[in-house]
Write a protein that holds these residues in place. Structure first.
Motif, PDB file in Angstrom:
ATOM      1  N   PRO A   8      -5.160  -2.617  -5.512  1.00  0.00           N
ATOM      2  CA  PRO A   8      -5.984  -1.820  -6.423  1.00  0.00           C
ATOM      3  C   PRO A   8      -7.112  -1.143  -5.666  1.00  0.00           C
ATOM      4  N   GLU A   9      -7.544  -0.006  -6.163  1.00  0.00           N
ATOM      5  CA  GLU A   9      -8.663   0.711  -5.544  1.00  0.00           C
ATOM      6  C   GLU A   9      -9.922   0.501  -6.373  1.00  0.00           C
ATOM      7  N   PRO A  10     -11.054   0.219  -5.735  1.00  0.00           N
ATOM      8  CA  PRO A  10     -12.300   0.040  -6.485  1.00  0.00           C
ATOM      9  C   PRO A  10     -12.791   1.362  -7.064  1.00  0.00           C
ATOM     10  N   ALA A  11     -13.245   1.314  -8.301  1.00  0.00           N
ATOM     11  CA  ALA A  11     -13.859   2.479  -8.928  1.00  0.00           C
ATOM     12  C   ALA A  11     -15.331   2.544  -8.536  1.00  0.00           C
ATOM     13  N   ALA A  12     -16.032   3.522  -9.061  1.00  0.00           N
ATOM     14  CA  ALA A  12     -17.467   3.640  -8.787  1.00  0.00           C
ATOM     15  C   ALA A  12     -18.170   2.369  -9.219  1.00  0.00           C
ATOM     16  N   GLY A  13     -19.036   1.864  -8.359  1.00  0.00           N
ATOM     17  CA  GLY A  13     -19.784   0.660  -8.666  1.00  0.00           C
ATOM     18  C   GLY A  13     -19.017  -0.627  -8.437  1.00  0.00           C
ATOM     19  N   GLN A  14     -17.848  -0.538  -7.794  1.00  0.00           N
ATOM     20  CA  GLN A  14     -17.033  -1.720  -7.556  1.00  0.00           C
ATOM     21  C   GLN A  14     -16.726  -1.885  -6.072  1.00  0.00           C
ATOM     22  N   VAL A  15     -16.320  -3.096  -5.713  1.00  0.00           N
ATOM     23  CA  VAL A  15     -15.805  -3.373  -4.377  1.00  0.00           C
ATOM     24  C   VAL A  15     -14.479  -4.115  -4.515  1.00  0.00           C
ATOM     25  N   ARG A  16     -13.678  -4.032  -3.479  1.00  0.00           N
ATOM     26  CA  ARG A  16     -12.463  -4.848  -3.412  1.00  0.00           C
ATOM     27  C   ARG A  16     -12.686  -5.949  -2.390  1.00  0.00           C
ATOM     28  N   VAL A  17     -12.280  -7.163  -2.760  1.00  0.00           N
ATOM     29  CA  VAL A  17     -12.477  -8.311  -1.891  1.00  0.00           C
ATOM     30  C   VAL A  17     -11.117  -8.838  -1.444  1.00  0.00           C
ATOM     31  N   ALA A  18     -10.926  -8.917  -0.123  1.00  0.00           N
ATOM     32  CA  ALA A  18      -9.768  -9.620   0.428  1.00  0.00           C
ATOM     33  C   ALA A  18     -10.104 -11.102   0.371  1.00  0.00           C
ATOM     34  N   LEU A  19      -9.518 -11.794  -0.582  1.00  0.00           N
ATOM     35  CA  LEU A  19      -9.927 -13.163  -0.874  1.00  0.00           C
ATOM     36  C   LEU A  19      -9.416 -14.148   0.175  1.00  0.00           C
ATOM     37  N   MET A  77     -15.874   8.756  -3.037  1.00  0.00           N
ATOM     38  CA  MET A  77     -14.665   8.378  -2.289  1.00  0.00           C
ATOM     39  C   MET A  77     -14.799   6.954  -1.779  1.00  0.00           C
ATOM     40  N   ASN A  78     -13.722   6.202  -1.831  1.00  0.00           N
ATOM     41  CA  ASN A  78     -13.748   4.832  -1.340  1.00  0.00           C
ATOM     42  C   ASN A  78     -13.838   4.792   0.172  1.00  0.00           C
ATOM     43  N   ILE A  79     -14.543   3.821   0.667  1.00  0.00           N
ATOM     44  CA  ILE A  79     -14.622   3.575   2.104  1.00  0.00           C
ATOM     45  C   ILE A  79     -13.688   2.418   2.398  1.00  0.00           C
ATOM     46  N   VAL A  80     -12.698   2.636   3.232  1.00  0.00           N
ATOM     47  CA  VAL A  80     -11.697   1.607   3.475  1.00  0.00           C
ATOM     48  C   VAL A  80     -11.508   1.454   4.972  1.00  0.00           C
ATOM     49  N   THR A  81     -11.394   0.213   5.441  1.00  0.00           N
ATOM     50  CA  THR A  81     -11.140  -0.001   6.853  1.00  0.00           C
ATOM     51  C   THR A  81      -9.725   0.429   7.194  1.00  0.00           C
ATOM     52  N   SER A  82      -9.483   0.664   8.469  1.00  0.00           N
ATOM     53  CA  SER A  82      -8.150   1.049   8.915  1.00  0.00           C
ATOM     54  C   SER A  82      -7.244  -0.172   8.995  1.00  0.00           C
ATOM     55  N   ALA A  83      -5.972   0.063   9.033  1.00  0.00           N
ATOM     56  CA  ALA A  83      -4.949  -0.973   9.231  1.00  0.00           C
ATOM     57  C   ALA A  83      -4.965  -2.027   8.141  1.00  0.00           C
ATOM     58  N   LEU A  84      -5.348  -1.626   6.950  1.00  0.00           N
ATOM     59  CA  LEU A  84      -5.309  -2.568   5.832  1.00  0.00           C
ATOM     60  C   LEU A  84      -3.884  -2.692   5.312  1.00  0.00           C
ATOM     61  N   PRO A  85      -3.538  -3.856   4.765  1.00  0.00           N
ATOM     62  CA  PRO A  85      -2.244  -3.950   4.093  1.00  0.00           C
ATOM     63  C   PRO A  85      -2.242  -3.066   2.862  1.00  0.00           C
ATOM     64  N   SER A  86      -1.092  -2.597   2.468  1.00  0.00           N
ATOM     65  CA  SER A  86      -1.003  -1.739   1.291  1.00  0.00           C
ATOM     66  C   SER A  86      -0.571  -2.518   0.055  1.00  0.00           C
ATOM     67  N   ARG A  87      -0.244  -3.786   0.236  1.00  0.00           N
ATOM     68  CA  ARG A  87       0.242  -4.603  -0.868  1.00  0.00           C
ATOM     69  C   ARG A  87      -0.565  -5.896  -0.945  1.00  0.00           C
ATOM     70  N   MET A  88      -0.526  -6.527  -2.101  1.00  0.00           N
ATOM     71  CA  MET A  88      -1.197  -7.792  -2.320  1.00  0.00           C
ATOM     72  C   MET A  88      -0.255  -8.722  -3.071  1.00  0.00           C
ATOM     73  N   LYS A  89      -0.581 -10.008  -3.058  1.00  0.00           N
ATOM     74  CA  LYS A  89       0.146 -10.992  -3.835  1.00  0.00           C
ATOM     75  C   LYS A  89      -0.751 -11.506  -4.952  1.00  0.00           C
ATOM     76  N   ALA A  90      -0.156 -11.729  -6.116  1.00  0.00           N
ATOM     77  CA  ALA A  90      -0.914 -12.223  -7.261  1.00  0.00           C
ATOM     78  C   ALA A  90      -0.055 -13.166  -8.079  1.00  0.00           C
ATOM     79  N   ALA A  91      -0.654 -14.273  -8.525  1.00  0.00           N
ATOM     80  CA  ALA A  91       0.043 -15.219  -9.396  1.00  0.00           C
ATOM     81  C   ALA A  91       0.031 -14.693 -10.825  1.00  0.00           C
ATOM     82  N   VAL A  92       1.138 -14.892 -11.518  1.00  0.00           N
ATOM     83  CA  VAL A  92       1.280 -14.506 -12.923  1.00  0.00           C
ATOM     84  C   VAL A  92       1.796 -15.719 -13.681  1.00  0.00           C
ATOM     85  N   LEU A  93       1.076 -16.139 -14.705  1.00  0.00           N
ATOM     86  CA  LEU A  93       1.572 -17.213 -15.558  1.00  0.00           C
ATOM     87  C   LEU A  93       2.543 -16.601 -16.562  1.00  0.00           C
ATOM     88  N   THR A  94       3.764 -17.092 -16.580  1.00  0.00           N
ATOM     89  CA  THR A  94       4.821 -16.494 -17.400  1.00  0.00           C
ATOM     90  C   THR A  94       5.122 -17.284 -18.666  1.00  0.00           C
TER      91      THR A  94
END
Length: 329
Positions: free
Chosen positions: A31-42, A1-18
């Protein structure tokens, strides 16, 4: 199970080259990290010249890109941890060798994340190019008493110049930009030469080295004629380090000269992920110890919505430009 802090935003912004020279910013679920991964708030991501060919719309390029795609110089704070991750924790500030960092969040493999010490708190840390400079420096075997020419003083060339000066080498900085040459002088370069006249540069370096040329030449420009020039400046049995990012048409080497001089040629584009991670660790240590000081080299900062401007500036390199950072916080 992922360990996530409270009060995190549920959405992110990402650039897309069109398309060629076109982009948008999308709002997406986190996105949610899978096993062996972490998510980074950049906190941010460096802009790399390797993004320029896709940005120009090379015929092999497929649009639209994946959200955040092409960004690979991110740093930030872990805000979610997947299963099977035991030595990284929510709240750790890290540099991440990930691939979708033109975004406010990215997923990284646990083995591609490097923890940043408190001493570097608040400082940008685009790990990939800083680590790359350490890899090139280690492979170049530069030491006290060597004469080193750096052909091309962009961000990477400036870092390598710092490392060479720190090692006690005599550095000759060669650049078409007066801004870069002034920076080189402040950083301890013994001589600076404008990169305009091929034959004149060869004559100047020959005179400066009593006809022997340089123990090590680092080509950090990425174009054909600076690569040709770098070979001309390398002494017999010296070292030519090719670190410029050569794109577009296949380029040629002056094998006749290379054979005559008998120097070693190192293609300094590391591809082993484990080595790249260690290189970033070495960069962290070098910055802590003052061997590297990239702070003055981050010349331009942009929000995510202006990635197009950052890419254009990286391509056009106006006066005073060395490195663009996308800043998200």
């Amino acid at each position: 199970m992922n360990i996530v802090t409270s009060a995190l935003p549920s959405r992110m912004k990402a650039a897309v080259l069109t398309g060629a020279g076109q982009m948008r910013v999308d709002t997406l679920p986190l996105p949610e990290p899978a096993a062996g991964q972490v998510r980074v708030a950049l906190e941010g991501c460096g802009v790399c010249a390797s993004s320029l060919t896709p940005w120009a719309g090379a015929e092999w390029m497929k649009f639209p890109t994946e959200p955040g795609g092409l960004g690979h110089e991110g740093w930030g704070v872990i805000d979610a941890v997947g299963a099977e991750v035991e030595d990284l924790f929510v709240g750790d500030r890290v540099a991440a060798l990930s691939d979708h960092a033109y975004a406010t969040h990215d997923i990284a493999d646990k083995n591609a994340v490097i923890r940043l010490p408190d001493q570097l708190a608040g400082q940008p840390f685009p790990g990939e190019p800083l680590g790359r400079s350490m890899n090139i420096f280690k492979r170049s075997l530069i030491r006290t008493g060597h004469t080193v020419a750096v052909v091309g003083i962009g961000f990477l060339g400036a870092l390598l110049m710092q490392l060479a000066v720190s090692a006690g080498a005599r550095v000759i900085a060669i650049s078409p930009h007066q801004f870069s040459l002034a920076l080189a002088r402040r950083a301890g370069a013994s001589e600076t030469i404008p990169m305009h006249d091929h034959s004149r540069i060869i004559d100047e370096v020959k005179a400066l080295t009593d006809g022997r040329f340089c123990d090590c030449v680092i080509e950090a420009d990425g174009r054909q004629w600076p690569l040709d020039l770098a070979g001309e400046l390398t002494k017999e049995r010296g070292q030519l380090i090719v670190t410029g990012y050569h794109q577009g048409d296949a380029q040629q080497d002056n094998m006749r000269l290379w054979n005559q001089r008998g120097f070693d040629v190192i293609n300094a584009h590391e591809r082993d992920p484990a080595v790249c991670v260690q290189d970033v660790r070495d960069a962290v240590e070098a910055v802590q110890e003052g061997q590297l000081d990239p702070s003055s080299l981050y010349t331009h900062h942009f929000p995510l919505e202006r990635l197009d401007e950052a890419l254009d500036m990286t391509r056009d390199r106006p006066h005073g430009f060395l490195k663009a950072l996308m800043m998200y916080l």
